[in-house]
Design a protein around this motif. Structure first.
Motif, PDB file in Angstrom:
ATOM      1  N   THR A 162       0.662   5.843   4.442  1.00  0.00           N
ATOM      2  CA  THR A 162       0.159   5.258   5.675  1.00  0.00           C
ATOM      3  C   THR A 162      -0.867   4.157   5.437  1.00  0.00           C
ATOM      4  OG1 THR A 162      -1.517   6.997   5.893  1.00  0.00           O
ATOM      5  CG2 THR A 162       0.609   7.352   7.005  1.00  0.00           C
ATOM      6  N   ALA A 163      -1.240   3.919   4.176  1.00  0.00           N
ATOM      7  CA  ALA A 163      -2.169   2.836   3.856  1.00  0.00           C
ATOM      8  C   ALA A 163      -1.510   1.499   4.199  1.00  0.00           C
ATOM      9  CB  ALA A 163      -2.534   2.886   2.376  1.00  0.00           C
ATOM     10  N   ARG A 164      -2.315   0.509   4.500  1.00  0.00           N
ATOM     11  CA  ARG A 164      -1.804  -0.833   4.760  1.00  0.00           C
ATOM     12  C   ARG A 164      -2.417  -1.784   3.766  1.00  0.00           C
ATOM     13  NH1 ARG A 164       2.066   1.146   6.246  1.00  0.00           N
ATOM     14  NH2 ARG A 164       2.443   1.841   8.324  1.00  0.00           N
ATOM     15  N   PRO A 165      -1.635  -2.306   2.824  1.00  0.00           N
ATOM     16  CA  PRO A 165      -0.207  -2.070   2.619  1.00  0.00           C
ATOM     17  C   PRO A 165       0.039  -0.690   2.004  1.00  0.00           C
ATOM     18  CG  PRO A 165      -1.041  -3.462   0.865  1.00  0.00           C
ATOM     19  CD  PRO A 165      -2.179  -3.233   1.825  1.00  0.00           C
ATOM     20  N   PRO A 166       1.266  -0.162   2.164  1.00  0.00           N
ATOM     21  CA  PRO A 166       1.567   1.153   1.603  1.00  0.00           C
ATOM     22  C   PRO A 166       1.328   1.191   0.094  1.00  0.00           C
ATOM     23  CG  PRO A 166       3.317   0.458   3.077  1.00  0.00           C
ATOM     24  CD  PRO A 166       2.407  -0.722   2.876  1.00  0.00           C
ATOM     25  N   GLN A 167       0.913   2.340  -0.384  1.00  0.00           N
ATOM     26  CA  GLN A 167       0.681   2.549  -1.810  1.00  0.00           C
ATOM     27  C   GLN A 167       1.591   3.671  -2.275  1.00  0.00           C
ATOM     28  OE1 GLN A 167      -3.461   3.518  -1.986  1.00  0.00           O
ATOM     29  NE2 GLN A 167      -4.112   1.528  -1.235  1.00  0.00           N
ATOM     30  N   GLY A 168       1.505   3.993  -3.549  1.00  0.00           N
ATOM     31  CA  GLY A 168       2.288   5.107  -4.077  1.00  0.00           C
ATOM     32  C   GLY A 168       3.736   4.734  -4.292  1.00  0.00           C
ATOM     33  N   PRO A 169       4.528   5.732  -4.682  1.00  0.00           N
ATOM     34  CA  PRO A 169       5.941   5.467  -4.974  1.00  0.00           C
ATOM     35  C   PRO A 169       6.735   5.179  -3.700  1.00  0.00           C
ATOM     36  CG  PRO A 169       5.457   7.811  -5.167  1.00  0.00           C
ATOM     37  CD  PRO A 169       4.148   7.122  -4.927  1.00  0.00           C
ATOM     38  N   PRO A 170       7.848   4.441  -3.839  1.00  0.00           N
ATOM     39  CA  PRO A 170       8.715   4.200  -2.688  1.00  0.00           C
ATOM     40  C   PRO A 170       9.198   5.525  -2.089  1.00  0.00           C
ATOM     41  CG  PRO A 170       9.365   2.817  -4.534  1.00  0.00           C
ATOM     42  CD  PRO A 170       8.352   3.797  -5.050  1.00  0.00           C
ATOM     43  N   PHE A 171       9.461   5.518  -0.799  1.00  0.00           N
ATOM     44  CA  PHE A 171       9.896   6.732  -0.110  1.00  0.00           C
ATOM     45  C   PHE A 171      10.926   6.393   0.947  1.00  0.00           C
ATOM     46  CE2 PHE A 171       6.226   5.027   2.073  1.00  0.00           C
ATOM     47  CZ  PHE A 171       6.587   5.069   3.412  1.00  0.00           C
ATOM     48  N   VAL A 172      11.616   7.415   1.401  1.00  0.00           N
ATOM     49  CA  VAL A 172      12.592   7.282   2.481  1.00  0.00           C
ATOM     50  C   VAL A 172      12.173   8.221   3.593  1.00  0.00           C
ATOM     51  CG1 VAL A 172      15.000   7.650   3.159  1.00  0.00           C
ATOM     52  CG2 VAL A 172      14.474   6.707   0.897  1.00  0.00           C
ATOM     53  N   ALA A 173      12.006   7.670   4.791  1.00  0.00           N
ATOM     54  CA  ALA A 173      11.703   8.494   5.954  1.00  0.00           C
ATOM     55  C   ALA A 173      13.040   8.952   6.541  1.00  0.00           C
ATOM     56  CB  ALA A 173      10.886   7.708   6.969  1.00  0.00           C
ATOM     57  N   VAL A 174      13.440  10.170   6.213  1.00  0.00           N
ATOM     58  CA  VAL A 174      14.693  10.714   6.704  1.00  0.00           C
ATOM     59  C   VAL A 174      14.584  10.973   8.210  1.00  0.00           C
ATOM     60  CG1 VAL A 174      16.322  12.636   6.499  1.00  0.00           C
ATOM     61  CG2 VAL A 174      15.230  11.706   4.452  1.00  0.00           C
ATOM     62  N   SER A 175      13.410  11.409   8.621  1.00  0.00           N
ATOM     63  CA  SER A 175      13.085  11.577  10.031  1.00  0.00           C
ATOM     64  C   SER A 175      11.579  11.405  10.146  1.00  0.00           C
ATOM     65  CB  SER A 175      13.513  12.963  10.532  1.00  0.00           C
ATOM     66  OG  SER A 175      12.672  13.968   9.997  1.00  0.00           O
TER      67      SER A 175
END
Length: 84
Positions: free
Chosen positions: A45-58
């Motif tokens: 939720t950081a702007r810009p996002p941090q951490g590994p790439p993710f997929v929001a399935v829902s």
């Protein structure tokens, strides 16, 4: 996205790796990285996002590809021999 064999899966090999690859939930990845789940949520939720790439399935289900996590870890690796 149909292949010539009629299956509805991805055409190109680099993307098909993601389909056959291991996936981690937020809690699974947090345990692997030895961080709290809230840390992963904060990175997402950081702007810009941090951490590994993710997929929001829902809205409530977030998944992380093992390939993406490994690439992210590699990109954040510090080699003390190169820093000297």
């Amino acid at each position: 996205m149909d292949r010539s064999d009629g299956s509805p899966f991805v055409q190109d090999d680099s993307r098909s790796i993601l389909l056959s690859n291991a996936w981690y939930s937020t809690s699974d990845l947090a345990a692997c990285l030895r961080v709290d789940s809230s840390t992963l949520r904060r990175w997402r939720t950081a702007r810009p996002p941090q951490g590994p790439p993710f997929v929001a399935v829902s809205e409530r289900v977030i998944m992380y590809s093992a390939v993406d996590v490994e690439e992210w870890l590699h990109s954040h690796r510090t080699d003390p021999r190169r820093e000297a």
